[in-house]
Structures are given as structure tokens and as C-alpha cells.
Write a protein that holds these residues in place. Structure first.
Motif, PDB file in Angstrom:
ATOM      1  N   GLU A 201      36.739  51.333  49.231  1.00  0.00           N
ATOM      2  CA  GLU A 201      35.654  50.127  49.213  1.00  0.00           C
ATOM      3  C   GLU A 201      35.460  50.087  47.753  1.00  0.00           C
ATOM      4  OE1 GLU A 201      32.328  50.676  51.564  1.00  0.00           O
ATOM      5  OE2 GLU A 201      31.764  52.407  50.554  1.00  0.00           O
ATOM      6  N   ALA A 202      35.129  48.608  47.206  1.00  0.00           N
ATOM      7  CA  ALA A 202      34.775  48.424  45.783  1.00  0.00           C
ATOM      8  C   ALA A 202      33.473  47.544  45.797  1.00  0.00           C
ATOM      9  CB  ALA A 202      35.765  48.060  45.002  1.00  0.00           C
ATOM     10  N   ALA A 203      32.591  47.686  44.791  1.00  0.00           N
ATOM     11  CA  ALA A 203      31.373  46.571  44.838  1.00  0.00           C
ATOM     12  C   ALA A 203      31.126  46.367  43.304  1.00  0.00           C
ATOM     13  CB  ALA A 203      30.175  47.031  45.507  1.00  0.00           C
ATOM     14  N   CYS A 204      30.730  45.126  42.931  1.00  0.00           N
ATOM     15  CA  CYS A 204      30.615  44.901  41.592  1.00  0.00           C
ATOM     16  C   CYS A 204      29.139  43.897  41.490  1.00  0.00           C
ATOM     17  CB  CYS A 204      31.547  44.432  40.769  1.00  0.00           C
ATOM     18  SG  CYS A 204      31.505  43.970  39.053  1.00  0.00           S
ATOM     19  N   GLN A 205      28.281  44.271  40.679  1.00  0.00           N
ATOM     20  CA  GLN A 205      27.444  43.124  40.337  1.00  0.00           C
ATOM     21  C   GLN A 205      27.388  42.802  38.681  1.00  0.00           C
ATOM     22  OE1 GLN A 205      23.240  42.714  41.946  1.00  0.00           O
ATOM     23  NE2 GLN A 205      22.656  43.374  39.810  1.00  0.00           N
ATOM     24  N   MET A 206      27.694  41.647  38.287  1.00  0.00           N
ATOM     25  CA  MET A 206      27.793  41.429  36.878  1.00  0.00           C
ATOM     26  C   MET A 206      26.677  40.395  36.427  1.00  0.00           C
ATOM     27  SD  MET A 206      31.204  40.120  35.070  1.00  0.00           S
ATOM     28  CE  MET A 206      32.404  41.476  35.709  1.00  0.00           C
ATOM     29  N   ASP A 207      26.070  40.588  35.169  1.00  0.00           N
ATOM     30  CA  ASP A 207      25.048  39.807  34.817  1.00  0.00           C
ATOM     31  C   ASP A 207      25.630  39.169  33.506  1.00  0.00           C
ATOM     32  OD1 ASP A 207      23.376  40.361  36.667  1.00  0.00           O
ATOM     33  OD2 ASP A 207      21.944  41.289  35.413  1.00  0.00           O
ATOM     34  N   ILE A 208      25.946  37.797  33.290  1.00  0.00           N
ATOM     35  CA  ILE A 208      26.577  37.378  32.009  1.00  0.00           C
ATOM     36  C   ILE A 208      25.404  36.562  31.381  1.00  0.00           C
ATOM     37  CG2 ILE A 208      28.223  35.491  31.319  1.00  0.00           C
ATOM     38  CD1 ILE A 208      29.687  37.758  32.927  1.00  0.00           C
ATOM     39  N   ASN A 209      25.369  36.996  29.942  1.00  0.00           N
ATOM     40  CA  ASN A 209      24.254  36.359  29.113  1.00  0.00           C
ATOM     41  C   ASN A 209      24.734  34.872  28.509  1.00  0.00           C
ATOM     42  OD1 ASN A 209      25.956  36.595  26.873  1.00  0.00           O
ATOM     43  ND2 ASN A 209      24.886  38.618  26.172  1.00  0.00           N
ATOM     44  N   ALA A 210      23.695  34.268  28.012  1.00  0.00           N
ATOM     45  CA  ALA A 210      23.628  32.942  27.619  1.00  0.00           C
ATOM     46  C   ALA A 210      25.011  32.781  26.680  1.00  0.00           C
ATOM     47  CB  ALA A 210      22.451  32.402  26.882  1.00  0.00           C
ATOM     48  N   GLU A 211      25.379  34.105  25.970  1.00  0.00           N
ATOM     49  CA  GLU A 211      26.649  33.623  25.198  1.00  0.00           C
ATOM     50  C   GLU A 211      27.791  34.110  25.763  1.00  0.00           C
ATOM     51  OE1 GLU A 211      23.759  36.087  24.187  1.00  0.00           O
ATOM     52  OE2 GLU A 211      23.043  34.122  23.566  1.00  0.00           O
ATOM     53  N   GLY A 212      27.887  34.031  27.081  1.00  0.00           N
ATOM     54  CA  GLY A 212      28.927  34.186  28.115  1.00  0.00           C
ATOM     55  C   GLY A 212      29.601  35.746  27.966  1.00  0.00           C
ATOM     56  N   LYS A 213      29.018  36.643  27.466  1.00  0.00           N
ATOM     57  CA  LYS A 213      29.390  37.889  27.465  1.00  0.00           C
ATOM     58  C   LYS A 213      28.689  38.930  28.720  1.00  0.00           C
ATOM     59  CE  LYS A 213      30.823  38.283  22.996  1.00  0.00           C
ATOM     60  NZ  LYS A 213      30.094  38.140  21.834  1.00  0.00           N
ATOM     61  N   ILE A 214      29.311  39.942  28.980  1.00  0.00           N
ATOM     62  CA  ILE A 214      28.851  40.584  30.008  1.00  0.00           C
ATOM     63  C   ILE A 214      27.439  41.562  29.559  1.00  0.00           C
ATOM     64  CG2 ILE A 214      29.426  42.838  31.567  1.00  0.00           C
ATOM     65  CD1 ILE A 214      32.208  41.895  31.237  1.00  0.00           C
ATOM     66  N   ALA A 215      26.363  41.190  29.997  1.00  0.00           N
ATOM     67  CA  ALA A 215      24.947  41.593  29.670  1.00  0.00           C
ATOM     68  C   ALA A 215      25.012  42.890  30.375  1.00  0.00           C
ATOM     69  CB  ALA A 215      23.991  40.672  30.067  1.00  0.00           C
ATOM     70  N   GLU A 216      25.391  42.978  31.674  1.00  0.00           N
ATOM     71  CA  GLU A 216      25.184  44.347  32.293  1.00  0.00           C
ATOM     72  C   GLU A 216      26.284  44.258  33.582  1.00  0.00           C
ATOM     73  OE1 GLU A 216      21.529  46.978  33.822  1.00  0.00           O
ATOM     74  OE2 GLU A 216      22.300  45.530  35.381  1.00  0.00           O
ATOM     75  N   VAL A 217      27.227  45.294  33.608  1.00  0.00           N
ATOM     76  CA  VAL A 217      27.832  45.353  34.866  1.00  0.00           C
ATOM     77  C   VAL A 217      27.635  46.535  35.622  1.00  0.00           C
ATOM     78  CG1 VAL A 217      29.827  46.571  33.734  1.00  0.00           C
ATOM     79  CG2 VAL A 217      30.274  45.021  35.800  1.00  0.00           C
ATOM     80  N   ARG A 218      27.421  46.440  36.917  1.00  0.00           N
ATOM     81  CA  ARG A 218      27.313  47.601  37.913  1.00  0.00           C
ATOM     82  C   ARG A 218      28.479  47.720  38.760  1.00  0.00           C
ATOM     83  NH1 ARG A 218      21.792  49.291  38.825  1.00  0.00           N
ATOM     84  NH2 ARG A 218      20.809  48.424  36.786  1.00  0.00           N
ATOM     85  N   LEU A 219      29.321  48.952  38.843  1.00  0.00           N
ATOM     86  CA  LEU A 219      30.746  49.030  39.337  1.00  0.00           C
ATOM     87  C   LEU A 219      30.904  50.372  40.243  1.00  0.00           C
ATOM     88  CD1 LEU A 219      33.616  47.777  39.449  1.00  0.00           C
ATOM     89  CD2 LEU A 219      34.015  49.108  37.493  1.00  0.00           C
ATOM     90  N   GLY A 220      31.230  49.947  41.341  1.00  0.00           N
ATOM     91  CA  GLY A 220      31.442  51.395  42.347  1.00  0.00           C
ATOM     92  C   GLY A 220      32.255  51.156  43.303  1.00  0.00           C
ATOM     93  N   ILE A 221      32.800  52.389  43.690  1.00  0.00           N
ATOM     94  CA  ILE A 221      33.732  52.577  44.332  1.00  0.00           C
ATOM     95  C   ILE A 221      33.393  53.804  45.695  1.00  0.00           C
ATOM     96  CG2 ILE A 221      36.181  53.388  44.924  1.00  0.00           C
ATOM     97  CD1 ILE A 221      36.494  51.637  42.952  1.00  0.00           C
ATOM     98  N   GLY A 222      33.721  53.637  46.978  1.00  0.00           N
ATOM     99  CA  GLY A 222      33.561  54.371  47.856  1.00  0.00           C
ATOM    100  C   GLY A 222      35.073  54.839  48.652  1.00  0.00           C
ATOM    101  N   GLY A 223      35.070  56.270  49.275  1.00  0.00           N
ATOM    102  CA  GLY A 223      36.296  56.361  49.988  1.00  0.00           C
ATOM    103  C   GLY A 223      37.135  57.395  48.894  1.00  0.00           C
ATOM    104  N   VAL A 224      36.869  57.495  47.676  1.00  0.00           N
ATOM    105  CA  VAL A 224      37.704  58.297  46.745  1.00  0.00           C
ATOM    106  C   VAL A 224      37.023  59.620  46.344  1.00  0.00           C
ATOM    107  CG1 VAL A 224      39.100  56.239  45.933  1.00  0.00           C
ATOM    108  CG2 VAL A 224      36.830  56.690  45.137  1.00  0.00           C
ATOM    109  N   GLY A 225      36.103  60.092  47.020  1.00  0.00           N
ATOM    110  CA  GLY A 225      35.449  61.336  46.540  1.00  0.00           C
ATOM    111  C   GLY A 225      34.436  61.595  47.752  1.00  0.00           C
ATOM    112  N   PRO A 226      33.582  62.607  47.602  1.00  0.00           N
ATOM    113  CA  PRO A 226      32.621  63.167  48.475  1.00  0.00           C
ATOM    114  C   PRO A 226      31.689  62.264  48.648  1.00  0.00           C
ATOM    115  CG  PRO A 226      32.885  64.615  46.460  1.00  0.00           C
ATOM    116  CD  PRO A 226      33.755  63.539  46.300  1.00  0.00           C
ATOM    117  N   ALA A 227      31.138  61.499  47.785  1.00  0.00           N
ATOM    118  CA  ALA A 227      30.077  60.557  48.022  1.00  0.00           C
ATOM    119  C   ALA A 227      30.538  59.317  47.160  1.00  0.00           C
ATOM    120  CB  ALA A 227      29.033  61.317  47.355  1.00  0.00           C
ATOM    121  N   PRO A 228      29.575  58.011  47.195  1.00  0.00           N
ATOM    122  CA  PRO A 228      30.005  57.044  46.650  1.00  0.00           C
ATOM    123  C   PRO A 228      29.957  57.063  44.947  1.00  0.00           C
ATOM    124  CG  PRO A 228      28.035  56.655  47.752  1.00  0.00           C
ATOM    125  CD  PRO A 228      28.658  58.078  48.333  1.00  0.00           C
TER     126      PRO A 228
END
Ligand SMILES: Cc1cc2nc3c(=O)[nH]c(=O)nc-3n(C[C@H](O)[C@H](O)[C@H](O)COP(=O)(O)OP(=O)(O)OC[C@H]3O[C@@H](n4cnc5c(N)ncnc54)[C@H](O)[C@@H]3O)c2cc1C
Length: 300
Positions: A201-228
Motif C-alpha cells: 500500500e502507498a499513501a501521500c499528502q502533498m502541499d503545493i505553495n502559491a508558487e506552484g512548488k512542493i512545500a511539503e510532501v509526506r510519502l509512505g509505504i506499507g507491506g515492504v518491511g516489518p512496520a510501515p
């Protein structure tokens, strides 16, 4: 098979539950929604002498917002959270992931806190909690403490929770968007059949700033290790850049060094890694499209 004999207690207050836990410690297990505990008992993978049912502690059944933190009580069921307008509005990534937890029947009984404590590496709620800097409120007879999800898991189904401790809530800090910015979210998983635990599984939250750039991205994967797994190095690579398919492709190629999928007779490691790469690309792309579509709509 059936569970070994145990003594059953129905706690009606938090004090009842923590007093019982304090008395019986390793010999006791908390019964919440029972959707993981009961199969574990029936397979005799756990043999507690005492089972403490917390379902009637109504004080643990609320979803509230206080001081920019969304608090979900320990006995709030997946289904209640899934249909909560507050969660849809304030923590959309969690709302997107919840329908993937098992079947309707499982979600009618199972709880978010139970899922976090059970600690299956493919479970949806722990991954989202990790990405969004959630923390647990934990209480025992002697003390109370806060455990950030980043410090909760330390191995396959291993957590920092002590046998005499009870989790009372999971809390999601609500992060403000940059001024003039917008936020997008995405979640994807693959399972053998609908309702099964995810393979990846994969999840992402992405904040884009007023200039159209990525201000903050949060990215994660489950099922590929002992914990998320939260991919902080890949997030750092993406932050400050302009979103594009080429950038997301490059980011998805970077993830392999962080994955440690188990040997599994049914799912080859190479399959998990390949799916993780493709899902990384997909959630980045989908979250950036979602941010563009939702421009302005979720600003606080
Ligand atoms: C057929 C099937 C399919 C499923 N599919 C999925 C899926 O796709 N994704 C997924 O994430 N889950 C899935 N589940 C599990 C389900 O989500 C469970 O609801 C969840 O894992 C546990 O929540 P619960 O409230 O039922 O906890 P319980 O089963 O009651 O408890 C789980 C564990 O947590 C402990 N615990 C619970 N609450 C507390 C507390 N407040 N304080 C301290 N300890 C506590 C218990 O002692 C136990 O060890 C599935 C289950 C089944 C049976």
C-alpha cells in the motif's frame, strides 16, 4: 480451534480497565473490536488468562477537535471514522484509506486504535498515522504518557506499549497549509481479494505553495518491511521542487534502497519492490492532481 479458557471482565470505566490491567499485566489482554484479538485467541497464538473488554467505556468513543488536534477515542470503530464528516474534512488521507480496511463487517467492529496496537505491517491506519505525525495517549495506573507513532513500532508486530498500559486515543495534529497553497492526498493498495490485508500500500499528502512548488510532501509505504515506512529521504528530494511526472518517476526509482520486504512463499520480494515503485509514482501523481483540483478548497 477455540481459545483457551480465560476469565472475562467487562470494564465500564477507564479506571476499572487500568486497575484490572495493573493487577494482571502480562496475563491480561484488552478486548477492543476483537477483529484481530479473537482470531489470535482462537488460533491460540495468545493465551491470556484474563480478557478485559473496553467496549462499554463510552468516554473513549468520541471524535473531537481541540487545539488543532483531531482526537479519535480508543473504541471508535473504523466505520464510524469512515463516515465522519469531521475526518473527511480535516484528515482526508485517513478518510481515503479507511474503506480499504477489511470488509464492512470488520469495519463495523474493529477500531483504529486496535489496528494501531495490533501492528500489522500492511494495515492502513498505522501507515496514515505515521505519515501525519499522529501520537497515542496512553494511560496506566501509575502514569500517563504520549507516544509518537514514529517511536511506537520497533519490529514485526512489536510496539512500545507495556502490558500494564492502555491506549486511550490516537491524535492527528492538523497542519495548516502555506498561505495561498493547496493540498492533495492519495492512497492506493493491492490485495489478493477485496477486503484482504494489502500486499503493498502507498499513501501521500502533498502541499503545493502559491508558487506552484512542493512545500511539503509526506510519502509512505506499507507491506515492504516489518512496520510501515515513511520515505523521508525521498520527501526531502521532492520538497521545494515543481511537481512533474519526470520528477515523480525519478523519486519512485529512489525508494528501493529503503525497502526490506520479508521472504514470503506467496509473494516474491521482487514483486513487492516493483509494486512499491509503481505505487510511489501513482500516489505522487494522484496527490498532485488532487491538489490542483482542490486548489483553495481546503485552505484553513
Ligand atoms: C478477515 C479480516 C480482514 C481484515 N482486513 C484488514 C485490513 O485489510 N486492514 C487492516 O488494517 N485490518 C484488517 N483486519 C483487522 C481489523 O482492522 C481489526 O479491527 C484491527 O486490526 C484491530 O482492531 P480491533 O479494535 O478489532 O482490536 P482487537 O482485535 O480487539 O485488539 C487488537 C490488539 O490490540 C490490543 N488493543 C486493542 N485496543 C487496545 C487499547 N486501547 N489499549 C491497549 N491495547 C489494545 C488488543 O489487546 C489486541 O492485542 C482484518 C480482520 C479480519 C478478521
Amino acid at each position: 480451534m477455540k481459545a483457551v479458557e480465560f476469565e472475562y471482565f467487562r470494564a465500564s470505566t477507564l479506571d476499572d480497565a487500568i486497575n484490572l490491567l495493573d493487577s494482571y499485566q502480562e496475563d491480561a489482554k484488552i478486548l477492543n473490536g476483537g477483529q484481530s484479538l479473537l482470531p489470535v485467541l482462537n488460533m491460540r497464538l495468545a493465551r491470556p488468562k484474563y480478557v478485559i473488554d473496553i467496549n462499554e467505556i463510552t468516554a473513549l468513543g468520541n471524535i473531537t477537535i481541540e487545539n488543532d488536534v483531531l482526537k479519535i477515542g480508543a473504541v471508535v470503530r473504523h466505520n464510524t471514522a469512515e463516515t465522519s464528516e469531521l475526518i473527511k474534512e480535516k484528515v482526508p488521507l485517513l478518510a481515503q484509506a479507511l474503506p480499504h480496511v477489511g470488509h464492512t463487517q470488520i469495519r463495523n467492529r474493529g477500531t483504529l486504535v486496535g489496528s494501531i496496537v495490533h501492528a500489522d505491517p500492511s494495515a492502513e491506519v498505522p501507515l496514515i498515522a505515521l505519515l501525519l505525525d499522529a501520537y497515542l495517549e496512553v494511560t496506566s495506573k501509575e502514569s500517563e504518557r504520549i507516544i509518537p507513532i514514529t517511536e511506537f513500532y520497533f519490529g514485526y508486530m512489536l510496539t512500545d506499549l507495556q502490558p500494564y498500559e492502555l491506549v486511550t486515543s490516537v491524535n492527528f495534529p492538523l497542519r495548516k497549509l502555506p498561505s495561498g497553497g493547496n493540498r492533495g492526498t492519495a492512497f492506493v493498495e493491492v490485495a489478493r481479494r477485496e477486503g484482504d490485508f494489502a500486499i503493498v500500500e502507498a499513501a501521500c499528502q502533498m502541499d503545493i505553495n502559491a508558487e506552484g512548488k512542493i512545500a511539503e510532501v509526506r510519502l509512505g509505504i506499507g507491506g515492504v518491511g516489518p512496520a510501515p515506512l515513511r520515505l523521508v529521504e525521498v520527501e526531502a528530494f521532492l520538497n521545494g521542487k515543481e511537481p512533474s511526472s519526470a520528477l515523480f518517476k525519478e523519486a519512485s526509482q529512489k525508494i528501493t534502497e529503503f525497502l526490506e520486504p520479508d521472504e514470503d512463499p506467496f509473494v516474491p520480494q521482487e514483486y513487492r519492490v516493483e509494486v512499491a515503485k509503481r505505487f510511489t509514482y501513482k500516489v505522487l501523481e494522484d496527490a498532485s492532481v488532487d491538489a490542483a483540483l482542490e486548489k483553495g478548497a481546503r485552505q484553513e
